[in-house]
Design a protein around this motif. Structure first.
Motif, short mmCIF file in Angstrom:
data_model
loop_
_atom_site.label_atom_id
_atom_site.label_comp_id
_atom_site.label_asym_id
_atom_site.label_seq_id
_atom_site.Cartn_x
_atom_site.Cartn_y
_atom_site.Cartn_z
N GLY A 317 33.70 45.04 76.39
CA GLY A 317 32.37 45.45 75.94
C GLY A 317 31.98 44.85 74.61
O GLY A 317 30.81 44.49 74.39
N HIS A 326 20.48 42.90 78.73
CA HIS A 326 21.08 43.78 79.74
C HIS A 326 22.59 43.86 79.57
O HIS A 326 23.19 44.94 79.64
CB HIS A 326 20.71 43.27 81.14
CG HIS A 326 21.27 44.12 82.25
ND1 HIS A 326 20.78 45.37 82.54
CD2 HIS A 326 22.31 43.89 83.13
CE1 HIS A 326 21.46 45.89 83.55
NE2 HIS A 326 22.39 45.00 83.93
N SER A 327 23.24 42.72 79.34
CA SER A 327 24.70 42.69 79.14
C SER A 327 25.10 43.37 77.85
O SER A 327 26.13 44.04 77.77
CB SER A 327 25.20 41.25 79.16
OG SER A 327 24.91 40.63 80.40
N THR A 329 23.65 45.84 76.52
CA THR A 329 23.60 47.30 76.71
C THR A 329 24.89 47.82 77.32
O THR A 329 25.47 48.81 76.85
CB THR A 329 22.41 47.67 77.61
OG1 THR A 329 21.20 47.17 77.04
CG2 THR A 329 22.33 49.17 77.80
N TRP A 330 25.35 47.13 78.37
CA TRP A 330 26.64 47.51 78.96
C TRP A 330 27.79 47.28 77.97
O TRP A 330 28.75 48.05 77.94
CB TRP A 330 26.88 46.71 80.24
CG TRP A 330 26.17 47.28 81.41
CD1 TRP A 330 25.04 46.80 82.02
CD2 TRP A 330 26.54 48.47 82.13
NE1 TRP A 330 24.66 47.60 83.07
CE2 TRP A 330 25.57 48.64 83.16
CE3 TRP A 330 27.55 49.41 81.99
CZ2 TRP A 330 25.62 49.70 84.05
CZ3 TRP A 330 27.59 50.48 82.87
CH2 TRP A 330 26.64 50.62 83.89
N VAL A 333 27.90 50.25 75.71
CA VAL A 333 28.47 51.42 76.38
C VAL A 333 29.99 51.31 76.49
O VAL A 333 30.73 52.25 76.16
CB VAL A 333 27.83 51.60 77.78
CG1 VAL A 333 28.54 52.71 78.55
CG2 VAL A 333 26.35 51.90 77.66
#
Length: 431
Positions: A317, A326-327, A329-330, A333
């Motif tokens: 991460g 988008h990546s 954001t993951w 997380v």
């Protein structure tokens, strides 16, 4: 007249010459005899001067026997009983070694307990620091410090993953429990040897060999080094711990005495009571601790896999923070949540000392197995005189199970009417 005097002078000179020559020849013969010994003929006259060969041979044999190495002399004297003083010296040597083992396992146990607390604190600190860096890097994606924080977070996650894999492999809390058990059992053996020395006056080599077997069995059950001989922390099947030598039935030519001739504190009722205790320990106590040990082992395996997996996801991460929105954001997380969850898992596993709990269950199951073998060994001995005294043995069993003699007999009476799994009460009140 002058002629007569010359003649007498000549005769005297010749006689003196002959005497001198004879004396000189005799001197030469003596000198020659002193150098060249003549061969003596064996006859009755000289037999008295010849030395006796038998005495010389015995002298030579004595000299040769004195030069025989100690091992060969020991073979010739194999039937001689050992010196009691030598046996006592060997027992005291074993006692000193056992006392040293107690201190060694005590010190190593404290060291490995410190490993558990220090490694857990360090790994959790590293993991939470990495999660914090990932959270800061995700809040300001365009800042110059973003890549530095991202790389630092990834590096800390990878370091935490490697340290956690090693920690889960060696299980410091379980190692500490092993050394605590070893120190307690070596202390118990030390007290047993001291009690035997104080209570008994004579020992044999069998006592020395038995003490040696107990020491070596404990060394095999609880090794000190880690590499090569460390106990398997995640075995395929949970087995009771074994720290005692084989208690095989002693061979004797005597047969079991008649019921009315039982001696040494044993009776038919006591034998039936001991057999019932074996059944209770097998059905309830040992099986229960093996079942709990399997549950603790499964939990420990799951936590050992989850911890490094979560820190690894946190490292992945952190690397995704610099990618597309988008990546990232993951990545945020995984970087933050992975570190937080990994800290929780590590705290449950190593802070809760799940490995220590598993070792405790395994050791308790081994304790009941040892009791079963001890009782069975006494029951299989046909010679009552060679058994341990029945009354003393019954008291030992009651104390080991945390019961009085009356409670032990009541438990046996209550379980004797049950069959198999229908037994409700456990045999031990101590664990």
């Amino acid at each position: 007249m002058a002629a007569i005097n010359q003649a007498s002078t000549f005769l005297s000179s010749s006689s003196s010459f002959s005497s001198s020559s004879s004396s000189s020849s005799s001197h030469r013969y003596i000198a020659t005899a002193s150098i060249h010994f003549p061969k003596i003929q064996t006859n009755t006259t000289l037999s008295a001067f010849i030395p006796k060969t038998q005495s010389n041979l015995s002298l030579v044999e004595d000299i040769q026997l004195s030069r025989i190495p100690p091992k060969k002399q020991h073979k010739n004297n194999s039937n001689v009983s050992p010196d009691p003083q030598l046996i006592m010296e060997k027992l005291y040597a074993i006692l000193e070694a056992v006392s040293d083992r107690v201190e060694m396992h005590k010190n190593v146990g404290e060291q490995r307990s410190n490993w558990n607390s220090l490694l857990l604190t360090s790994i959790n600190t590293i993991t939470l620091s990495a999660a914090t860096m990932a959270a800061i890097a995700s809040t300001v994606p365009g800042a110059p410090l973003n890549k530095v924080l991202m790389l630092s977070s990834s590096f800390l996650y990878l370091a935490a993953t490697g340290m956690l894999i090693i920690m889960n492999k060696i299980q410091p809390s379980q190692l500490a429990e092993e050394q605590r058990n070893a120190a307690r059992l070596f202390k118990q053996l030390e007290n047993e040897i001291k009690t035997n020395i104080a209570a008994r006056g004579n020992f044999t080599m069998n006592d020395v060999n038995e003490a040696m077997k107990k020491v070596l069995a404990l060394d095999r059950a609880y090794p000190l080094p880690l590499l090569g001989v460390m106990l398997e922390k995640f075995p395929a099947k949970v087995e009771p711990a074994v720290w005692w030598p084989d208690q095989r039935q002693r061979i004797t030519a005597k047969q079991q005495a008649a019921d009315d001739n039982y001696k040494n504190g044993w009776s038919v009722e006591l034998e039936e009571e001991m057999r019932e205790i074996i059944r209770v320990l097998e059905v309830k106590d040992k099986d229960d601790y093996l079942r709990l040990g399997e549950k603790a082992l499964k939990l420990n395996k799951a936590l050992a896999i989850a911890g490094p997996l979560l820190t690894g996801l946190g490292a992945i991460g952190s690397t995704l923070l610099s990618c597309s929105p988008h990546s990232s954001t993951w990545g945020m997380v995984l970087g933050v949540m992975g570190g937080a969850m990994a800290s929780v898992v590590n705290t449950v596993q190593h802070g809760g000392q799940v490995g220590m709990v598993f070792e405790m269950y395994r050791s308790n199951a081994g304790f009941f197995k040892m009791m079963q073998e001890s009782i069975d060994s006494n029951l299989k001995e046909k010679d009552m005189g060679r058994r341990e005294n029945g009354q003393v043995f019954e008291m030992k069993v009651a104390l080991q199970l945390g019961r009085s003699l009356s409670e032990l007999r009541d438990t046996v009476a209550a379980s004797s009417s049950k069959n198999g799994k229908d037994i409700q009460e456990f045999g031990s009140k101590l664990f």
